[in-house]
Design a protein around this motif. Structure first.
Motif, PDB file in Angstrom:
ATOM      1  N   THR A  30       5.920  -1.383  -4.543  1.00  0.00           N
ATOM      2  CA  THR A  30       4.951  -0.691  -5.394  1.00  0.00           C
ATOM      3  C   THR A  30       5.572  -0.243  -6.705  1.00  0.00           C
ATOM      4  O   THR A  30       4.909  -0.255  -7.748  1.00  0.00           O
ATOM      5  N   CYS A  31       6.822   0.169  -6.675  1.00  0.00           N
ATOM      6  CA  CYS A  31       7.499   0.581  -7.912  1.00  0.00           C
ATOM      7  C   CYS A  31       7.521  -0.555  -8.936  1.00  0.00           C
ATOM      8  O   CYS A  31       7.494  -0.315 -10.142  1.00  0.00           O
ATOM      9  N   VAL A  32       7.529  -1.801  -8.459  1.00  0.00           N
ATOM     10  CA  VAL A  32       7.549  -2.957  -9.344  1.00  0.00           C
ATOM     11  C   VAL A  32       6.131  -3.379  -9.744  1.00  0.00           C
ATOM     12  O   VAL A  32       5.870  -3.742 -10.889  1.00  0.00           O
ATOM     13  N   ILE A  33       5.181  -3.287  -8.811  1.00  0.00           N
ATOM     14  CA  ILE A  33       3.845  -3.841  -8.997  1.00  0.00           C
ATOM     15  C   ILE A  33       2.871  -2.852  -9.642  1.00  0.00           C
ATOM     16  O   ILE A  33       1.815  -3.238 -10.127  1.00  0.00           O
ATOM     17  N   GLN A  34       3.201  -1.563  -9.686  1.00  0.00           N
ATOM     18  CA  GLN A  34       2.266  -0.536 -10.141  1.00  0.00           C
ATOM     19  C   GLN A  34       1.580  -0.855 -11.475  1.00  0.00           C
ATOM     20  O   GLN A  34       0.358  -0.668 -11.589  1.00  0.00           O
ATOM     21  N   PRO A  35       2.281  -1.330 -12.519  1.00  0.00           N
ATOM     22  CA  PRO A  35       1.586  -1.633 -13.776  1.00  0.00           C
ATOM     23  C   PRO A  35       0.489  -2.690 -13.625  1.00  0.00           C
ATOM     24  O   PRO A  35      -0.588  -2.573 -14.224  1.00  0.00           O
ATOM     25  N   ILE A  36       0.740  -3.725 -12.819  1.00  0.00           N
ATOM     26  CA  ILE A  36      -0.259  -4.778 -12.604  1.00  0.00           C
ATOM     27  C   ILE A  36      -1.455  -4.209 -11.855  1.00  0.00           C
ATOM     28  O   ILE A  36      -2.612  -4.529 -12.153  1.00  0.00           O
ATOM     29  N   ASP A  37      -1.199  -3.338 -10.876  1.00  0.00           N
ATOM     30  CA  ASP A  37      -2.280  -2.713 -10.117  1.00  0.00           C
ATOM     31  C   ASP A  37      -3.145  -1.845 -11.030  1.00  0.00           C
ATOM     32  O   ASP A  37      -4.370  -1.817 -10.906  1.00  0.00           O
ATOM     33  N   MET A  38      -2.512  -1.139 -11.957  1.00  0.00           N
ATOM     34  CA  MET A  38      -3.243  -0.303 -12.901  1.00  0.00           C
ATOM     35  C   MET A  38      -4.176  -1.148 -13.771  1.00  0.00           C
ATOM     36  O   MET A  38      -5.339  -0.806 -13.985  1.00  0.00           O
ATOM     37  N   ILE A  39      -3.680  -2.273 -14.270  1.00  0.00           N
ATOM     38  CA  ILE A  39      -4.493  -3.167 -15.091  1.00  0.00           C
ATOM     39  C   ILE A  39      -5.661  -3.717 -14.276  1.00  0.00           C
ATOM     40  O   ILE A  39      -6.803  -3.802 -14.765  1.00  0.00           O
ATOM     41  N   LYS A  40      -5.413  -4.056 -13.014  1.00  0.00           N
ATOM     42  CA  LYS A  40      -6.471  -4.581 -12.133  1.00  0.00           C
ATOM     43  C   LYS A  40      -7.606  -3.585 -11.965  1.00  0.00           C
ATOM     44  O   LYS A  40      -8.790  -3.933 -12.057  1.00  0.00           O
ATOM     45  N   VAL A  41      -7.261  -2.319 -11.739  1.00  0.00           N
ATOM     46  CA  VAL A  41      -8.286  -1.276 -11.563  1.00  0.00           C
ATOM     47  C   VAL A  41      -9.101  -1.095 -12.839  1.00  0.00           C
ATOM     48  O   VAL A  41     -10.330  -0.995 -12.802  1.00  0.00           O
ATOM     49  N   ARG A  42      -8.422  -1.075 -13.997  1.00  0.00           N
ATOM     50  CA  ARG A  42      -9.124  -0.902 -15.271  1.00  0.00           C
ATOM     51  C   ARG A  42     -10.077  -2.080 -15.537  1.00  0.00           C
ATOM     52  O   ARG A  42     -11.166  -1.897 -16.088  1.00  0.00           O
ATOM     53  N   ILE A  43      -9.683  -3.289 -15.168  1.00  0.00           N
ATOM     54  CA  ILE A  43     -10.563  -4.451 -15.332  1.00  0.00           C
ATOM     55  C   ILE A  43     -11.808  -4.294 -14.474  1.00  0.00           C
ATOM     56  O   ILE A  43     -12.929  -4.553 -14.917  1.00  0.00           O
ATOM     57  N   GLN A  44     -11.618  -3.843 -13.222  1.00  0.00           N
ATOM     58  CA  GLN A  44     -12.755  -3.646 -12.323  1.00  0.00           C
ATOM     59  C   GLN A  44     -13.708  -2.560 -12.824  1.00  0.00           C
ATOM     60  O   GLN A  44     -14.898  -2.582 -12.509  1.00  0.00           O
ATOM     61  N   LEU A  45     -13.199  -1.635 -13.607  1.00  0.00           N
ATOM     62  CA  LEU A  45     -14.027  -0.561 -14.148  1.00  0.00           C
ATOM     63  C   LEU A  45     -14.651  -0.943 -15.490  1.00  0.00           C
ATOM     64  O   LEU A  45     -15.229  -0.093 -16.177  1.00  0.00           O
ATOM     65  N   GLY A  46     -14.536  -2.226 -15.861  1.00  0.00           N
ATOM     66  CA  GLY A  46     -15.223  -2.718 -17.035  1.00  0.00           C
ATOM     67  C   GLY A  46     -14.542  -2.439 -18.354  1.00  0.00           C
ATOM     68  O   GLY A  46     -15.211  -2.365 -19.400  1.00  0.00           O
ATOM     69  N   GLN A  47     -13.206  -2.316 -18.356  1.00  0.00           N
ATOM     70  CA  GLN A  47     -12.486  -2.001 -19.582  1.00  0.00           C
ATOM     71  C   GLN A  47     -12.087  -3.237 -20.388  1.00  0.00           C
ATOM     72  O   GLN A  47     -11.467  -3.112 -21.437  1.00  0.00           O
ATOM     73  N   GLY A  48     -12.445  -4.430 -19.893  1.00  0.00           N
ATOM     74  CA  GLY A  48     -12.136  -5.652 -20.625  1.00  0.00           C
ATOM     75  C   GLY A  48     -11.215  -6.574 -19.853  1.00  0.00           C
ATOM     76  O   GLY A  48     -10.992  -6.397 -18.652  1.00  0.00           O
ATOM     77  N   SER A  49     -10.672  -7.578 -20.551  1.00  0.00           N
ATOM     78  CA  SER A  49      -9.763  -8.533 -19.921  1.00  0.00           C
ATOM     79  C   SER A  49      -8.379  -7.920 -19.760  1.00  0.00           C
ATOM     80  O   SER A  49      -8.109  -6.813 -20.237  1.00  0.00           O
ATOM     81  N   ALA A  50      -7.484  -8.659 -19.104  1.00  0.00           N
ATOM     82  CA  ALA A  50      -6.129  -8.154 -18.874  1.00  0.00           C
ATOM     83  C   ALA A  50      -5.419  -7.864 -20.198  1.00  0.00           C
ATOM     84  O   ALA A  50      -4.759  -6.826 -20.354  1.00  0.00           O
ATOM     85  N   GLY A  51      -5.568  -8.786 -21.166  1.00  0.00           N
ATOM     86  CA  GLY A  51      -4.932  -8.578 -22.462  1.00  0.00           C
ATOM     87  C   GLY A  51      -5.496  -7.380 -23.204  1.00  0.00           C
ATOM     88  O   GLY A  51      -4.755  -6.585 -23.788  1.00  0.00           O
ATOM     89  N   GLU A  52      -6.833  -7.231 -23.161  1.00  0.00           N
ATOM     90  CA  GLU A  52      -7.482  -6.105 -23.845  1.00  0.00           C
ATOM     91  C   GLU A  52      -7.097  -4.777 -23.218  1.00  0.00           C
ATOM     92  O   GLU A  52      -6.834  -3.793 -23.918  1.00  0.00           O
ATOM     93  N   VAL A  53      -7.078  -4.755 -21.887  1.00  0.00           N
ATOM     94  CA  VAL A  53      -6.715  -3.524 -21.177  1.00  0.00           C
ATOM     95  C   VAL A  53      -5.277  -3.126 -21.507  1.00  0.00           C
ATOM     96  O   VAL A  53      -4.987  -1.955 -21.801  1.00  0.00           O
ATOM     97  N   THR A  54      -4.370  -4.092 -21.457  1.00  0.00           N
ATOM     98  CA  THR A  54      -2.958  -3.811 -21.752  1.00  0.00           C
ATOM     99  C   THR A  54      -2.781  -3.277 -23.167  1.00  0.00           C
ATOM    100  O   THR A  54      -2.076  -2.276 -23.389  1.00  0.00           O
ATOM    101  N   LYS A  55      -3.430  -3.934 -24.134  1.00  0.00           N
ATOM    102  CA  LYS A  55      -3.330  -3.519 -25.531  1.00  0.00           C
ATOM    103  C   LYS A  55      -3.887  -2.122 -25.746  1.00  0.00           C
ATOM    104  O   LYS A  55      -3.274  -1.278 -26.431  1.00  0.00           O
TER     105      LYS A  55
END
Length: 345
Positions: A30-55
């Motif tokens: 989890t210490c390694v994967i946490q950032p990817i998990d965060m992006i996944k949740v934000r995408i599911q909440l309608g915040q945009g694509s992976a690139g948009e969410v990260t930016k």
């Protein structure tokens, strides 16, 4: 050297070791994967694509935003993954024993995975709720944000504001998701390992990577619809009249299907696969290969060292397991402790 034998484990250690290995492996992964998990949740909440969410996260919240909810993620692994991986290994060992030592067919592995997933989800549902809420908090209007400072603060506030049973809000889809994920992940992983090793003759490293990729795909395909519903249920807030957007998991599923069609449930599928595959690889590999010795085994000493330091309201804990002057396990916990009774203004 070759004639030396390791002391045989005795007592309850052989039973609890798969649980200790599973929980520790899950926390390290989890210490390694946490950032990817965060992006996944934000995408599911309608915040945009992976690139948009990260930016957007980098611009508005900084690098630390990718590790929001890490304390809840570690707590979730310490409960959910400890229970599900430990249960799966115990169940498969019993099934193999009943099968006269022969490899289990796929359907029996799937049944073991389903059962272990349900056990783990029941135990880990409160920590999972805290994790989702902490990850989703920044997407809410300022007036609706909960401002949880860490996992324990989140659990305390949930109990104080909504009651003890609220800790299992969304437990239905959480259990179903865990059963689907475990069936897809653990059963396909073991089956893929056997196929790559025995049929294709792959080496260890290639087998692990290949099996993890296959396992990640099937785990994502089986569990993402339930994960989507679970996320929507756990993060929902009542409106001004006190009414929630969904009355339950089935209502959420039907409204989602009507509004966006069946593919809406697979929002963020590529990111979810990218999150699952390396987590499977690290989690299962750590759990299988980590040699945490039995406490006080014959012929050796085990020393657990807990080191804590504080910087402002940030606490960092490092727990080391040392055996014969060698470190055989390490767990790192980072938590931010603020006001435990009121949200930050």
């Amino acid at each position: 050297m070759g004639d030396e034998k390791k002391p045989k484990a005795s007592g309850v250690w052989p039973t609890i070791k798969p649980f200790v290995n599973g929980g520790t492996a899950g926390m390290l992964a989890t210490c390694v994967i946490q950032p990817i998990d965060m992006i996944k949740v934000r995408i599911q909440l309608g915040q945009g694509s992976a690139g948009e969410v990260t930016k957007t996260m980098l611009k508005n919240e900084g690098m630390g935003a990718f590790y929001k909810g890490l304390s809840a993620g570690l707590l979730r692994q310490a409960t959910y993954t400890t229970a599900r991986l430990g249960s799966f290994r115990i169940l498969t060992a019993k099934a193999i024993e009943a099968n006269d030592g022969k490899p289990l067919p796929l359907y029996q592995k799937a049944l073991c995975g389903l059962t272990a997933g349900a056990i783990g989800a029941c135990v880990g549902s409160p920590a999972d709720l805290a994790l989702i809420r902490m990850q989703a908090d920044a997407t809410l209007p300022a007036a609706q944000r909960r401002h949880y400072t860490n996992a324990f603060h989140a659990l305390y506030r949930i109990v104080a504001d909504e009651g003890v049973l609220a800790l299992w809000k969304g437990a239905g889809p959480t259990v179903v998701r865990a059963m689907a994920l475990n069936m897809g992940m653990l059963a396909s992983y073991d089956q893929s390992v056997e196929f790559f090793k025995d049929n294709l003759g792959f080496g260890e490293a290639t087998t692990i990577i290949g099996a993890s990729t296959v396992s990640g795909f099937f785990a994502a395909a089986c569990s993402l619809p339930f994960d989507y519903v679970k996320t929507q249920i756990q993060k929902m807030q009542p409106d001004a009249l006190g009414k929630y957007p969904y009355t339950g998991s089935m209502d959420c599923a039907m409204k989602t299907l009507k509004a966006g069609g069946p593919f809406k449930f697979y929002t963020g599928f590529p990111v979810y696969c990218v999150r699952i595959a390396p987590h499977v690889m690290m989690c299962v590999h750590f759990a299988d290969d980590m040699d945490i010795p039995q406490p006080n085994p014959e012929g050796g000493e085990v020393l657990w060292i807990m080191i804590c330091c504080r910087s402002g309201d940030l606490y960092i804990g490092v727990q080391l397991c040392c055996h014969n002057n060698s470190i055989v396990a390490c767990v790192v916990v980072v938590a931010r402790f603020g006001n435990l009774t009121h949200p930050q203004k």
